[in-house]
Structure formats: C-alpha cells, structure tokens
Scaffold this motif. Structure first.
Motif, PDB file in Angstrom:
ATOM      1  N   SER A   7       0.830  -1.212   0.000  1.00 27.18           N
ATOM      2  CA  SER A   7       0.000   0.000   0.000  1.00 27.18           C
ATOM      3  C   SER A   7       0.863   1.261   0.000  1.00 27.18           C
ATOM      4  O   SER A   7       0.508   2.261  -0.610  1.00 27.18           O
ATOM      5  CB  SER A   7      -0.977  -0.007   1.175  1.00 27.18           C
ATOM      6  OG  SER A   7      -0.269  -0.105   2.380  1.00 27.18           O
ATOM      7  N   ILE A   8       2.019   1.210   0.667  1.00 33.40           N
ATOM      8  CA  ILE A   8       2.914   2.379   0.642  1.00 33.40           C
ATOM      9  C   ILE A   8       3.458   2.588  -0.769  1.00 33.40           C
ATOM     10  O   ILE A   8       3.465   3.708  -1.290  1.00 33.40           O
ATOM     11  CB  ILE A   8       4.074   2.216   1.660  1.00 33.40           C
ATOM     12  CG1 ILE A   8       3.534   2.354   3.081  1.00 33.40           C
ATOM     13  CG2 ILE A   8       5.175   3.242   1.407  1.00 33.40           C
ATOM     14  CD1 ILE A   8       4.568   2.157   4.174  1.00 33.40           C
ATOM     15  N   GLU A   9       3.856   1.512  -1.394  1.00 32.69           N
ATOM     16  CA  GLU A   9       4.403   1.617  -2.757  1.00 32.69           C
ATOM     17  C   GLU A   9       3.346   2.187  -3.716  1.00 32.69           C
ATOM     18  O   GLU A   9       3.645   3.022  -4.559  1.00 32.69           O
ATOM     19  CB  GLU A   9       4.882   0.231  -3.218  1.00 32.69           C
ATOM     20  CG  GLU A   9       5.781   0.242  -4.442  1.00 32.69           C
ATOM     21  CD  GLU A   9       6.974   1.200  -4.337  1.00 32.69           C
ATOM     22  OE1 GLU A   9       7.158   1.976  -5.288  1.00 32.69           O
ATOM     23  OE2 GLU A   9       7.700   1.191  -3.312  1.00 32.69           O
ATOM     24  N   LYS A  10       2.110   1.768  -3.526  1.00 32.11           N
ATOM     25  CA  LYS A  10       1.000   2.260  -4.366  1.00 32.11           C
ATOM     26  C   LYS A  10       0.830   3.775  -4.174  1.00 32.11           C
ATOM     27  O   LYS A  10       0.677   4.527  -5.147  1.00 32.11           O
ATOM     28  CB  LYS A  10      -0.285   1.517  -3.977  1.00 32.11           C
ATOM     29  CG  LYS A  10      -1.550   1.996  -4.647  1.00 32.11           C
ATOM     30  CD  LYS A  10      -1.664   1.446  -6.048  1.00 32.11           C
ATOM     31  CE  LYS A  10      -2.754   2.150  -6.820  1.00 32.11           C
ATOM     32  NZ  LYS A  10      -2.619   2.027  -8.262  1.00 32.11           N
ATOM     33  N   LEU A  11       0.873   4.215  -2.916  1.00 37.06           N
ATOM     34  CA  LEU A  11       0.718   5.645  -2.611  1.00 37.06           C
ATOM     35  C   LEU A  11       1.873   6.449  -3.215  1.00 37.06           C
ATOM     36  O   LEU A  11       1.666   7.507  -3.815  1.00 37.06           O
ATOM     37  CB  LEU A  11       0.639   5.849  -1.091  1.00 37.06           C
ATOM     38  CG  LEU A  11       0.466   7.276  -0.588  1.00 37.06           C
ATOM     39  CD1 LEU A  11      -0.750   7.967  -1.213  1.00 37.06           C
ATOM     40  CD2 LEU A  11       0.337   7.296   0.939  1.00 37.06           C
ATOM     41  N   ILE A  12       3.098   5.936  -3.070  1.00 36.66           N
ATOM     42  CA  ILE A  12       4.261   6.619  -3.648  1.00 36.66           C
ATOM     43  C   ILE A  12       4.077   6.772  -5.161  1.00 36.66           C
ATOM     44  O   ILE A  12       4.279   7.844  -5.719  1.00 36.66           O
ATOM     45  CB  ILE A  12       5.579   5.856  -3.320  1.00 36.66           C
ATOM     46  CG1 ILE A  12       5.910   6.008  -1.834  1.00 36.66           C
ATOM     47  CG2 ILE A  12       6.745   6.371  -4.174  1.00 36.66           C
ATOM     48  CD1 ILE A  12       7.105   5.187  -1.367  1.00 36.66           C
ATOM     49  N   GLU A  13       3.639   5.701  -5.799  1.00 40.01           N
ATOM     50  CA  GLU A  13       3.409   5.745  -7.251  1.00 40.01           C
ATOM     51  C   GLU A  13       2.414   6.833  -7.635  1.00 40.01           C
ATOM     52  O   GLU A  13       2.603   7.555  -8.618  1.00 40.01           O
ATOM     53  CB  GLU A  13       2.824   4.404  -7.719  1.00 40.01           C
ATOM     54  CG  GLU A  13       3.859   3.416  -8.231  1.00 40.01           C
ATOM     55  CD  GLU A  13       3.215   2.062  -8.532  1.00 40.01           C
ATOM     56  OE1 GLU A  13       2.110   2.043  -9.102  1.00 40.01           O
ATOM     57  OE2 GLU A  13       3.820   1.046  -8.134  1.00 40.01           O
TER      58      GLU A  13
END
Ligand SMILES: [Zn+2]
Length: 199
Positions: A7-13
C-alpha cells in the motif's frame, strides 16, 4: 525491489504523478502521513474532495470559483472595462498577489501549442470575443507567458482582437524571455503591467 509494503508503494506511485513531486518527496509525504493522526489525514482527504466537488470555472472569465461568477467578476470596485488575458488561473493568483491590477481577467485555460496539438479551438477564445463585442471593454491586456507558446498565442489573439477596435496591449519588460508568468515575483509583475505597450 521496493522495501516498502504494497500500500505504501502504491501511494508513492500515485504521489509521483503529481506535478513537482519526485520519489524522494513522495517518500517524505508518506512519512508525514504515517506520523499524522487519523483526524489530520481525514481532514486532508476531505479538503481534496471538497476542492474537486465545489470548485468550477467562473461563467464569465474562467477563473476558479465556487459560485457561478468568481469573486473578482462579482467585485463592483474592479474596472470592468480593463481585461487582462492570462493562460491559467494560477496566473490570476500571481497578478492578484502583486496587488497592481484593478481590472478583470479572461482565463484562456491553456495556450496554443503546435507541439502538443493544441490549437485556438482548445482555448476559451470564443467567449472572450463575445465579451469584447458586447462593447463595454476599453482595453485588453495580453498577459500570456513570455515563452514560445505564449508568444504564438499572443500573436493569434492580436490578429483576431485588433479588428474589434479595442485598445490592445502586451505586458512589457521584466518578465524574462521563456519564463512563466506565475513564477515572476510581485514587483516584476507590477512593473511588467505598468510598462505594457500598445500593439
Ligand atoms: Zn470571473
């Protein structure tokens, strides 16, 4: 491979898609979000949704507004016979910050860009012509950016506004060639408006 959770990686993207945000900045924002209280994040999400739901374009000048007409168009103290043409609502904000302009605006919501395939038909030019033809406007200031696209747009506007018989001016010295209006400081903007020249 990322060290972050899914979920963090998705938000960063998603954050990287925002203008001016690189990966480092996105990671810092995620850090802020993780440390903030749930209440703070709820307020942030609501603020974003509210802007999206409530903000629209002014029916007269295309500036951002939460009502049919923007605050500037509604203000009886503004000189309605003096209209400044700008590319984007952010240009209105920059000129307003300088406090040196007391007329009204017309926001094109774009610029003529042959490279991006954007022509006059993609801009709010018809409504500008309508406004001028109504007869109460005495001077039109072209305040598009001093870059290639801004100059192409200014040339096009000159060609179609000139025959309408209003005084037509272009903002003057001070805005460096190739630069964006909304990056200029207030003093430069004031001087540039003052030194506008008739075309
Ligand atoms: Zn308006």
């Amino acid at each position: 491979m990322s060290n972050y959770t899914e979920s963090i990686e998705k938000l960063i993207e998603m954050l990287i898609n925002l203008p001016g945000i690189g990966r480092r900045s996105a990671e810092r924002i995620v850090g802020y979000i993780l440390n903030a209280s749930s209440e703070e994040i709820k307020c942030l999400c609501e603020a974003i949704s509210k802007v999206k739901e409530n903000v629209k374009f002014c029916r007269l000048c295309n500036n951002l507004s939460e009502e049919e007409f923007c605050k500037i168009c509604q203000d009886v103290r503004r000189q309605k016979e003096l209209v400044c043409i700008v590319e984007e609502p952010s240009d209105v904000a920059a000129i307003e910050k300088s406090g040196s302009f007391h007329g009204v605006y017309h926001v094109l919501l774009g610029v003529i860009s042959p490279l991006e395939g954007k022509g006059p038909g993609d801009l709010r030019i018809d409504s500008l012509i309508q406004r001028i033809k109504q007869g109460s406007i005495k001077e039109v200031i072209i305040a598009t950016d001093a870059d290639t696209e801004g100059e192409i747009t200014a040339l096009y506007l000159t060609k179609i506004i000139k025959p309408l018989g209003v005084k037509l001016t272009r903002i003057g010295v001070g805005i460096p060639m190739g630069s964006n209006l909304d990056y200029a400081d207030s003093t430069t903007l004031s001087k540039s408006l003052e030194s506008r020249r008739e075309i």
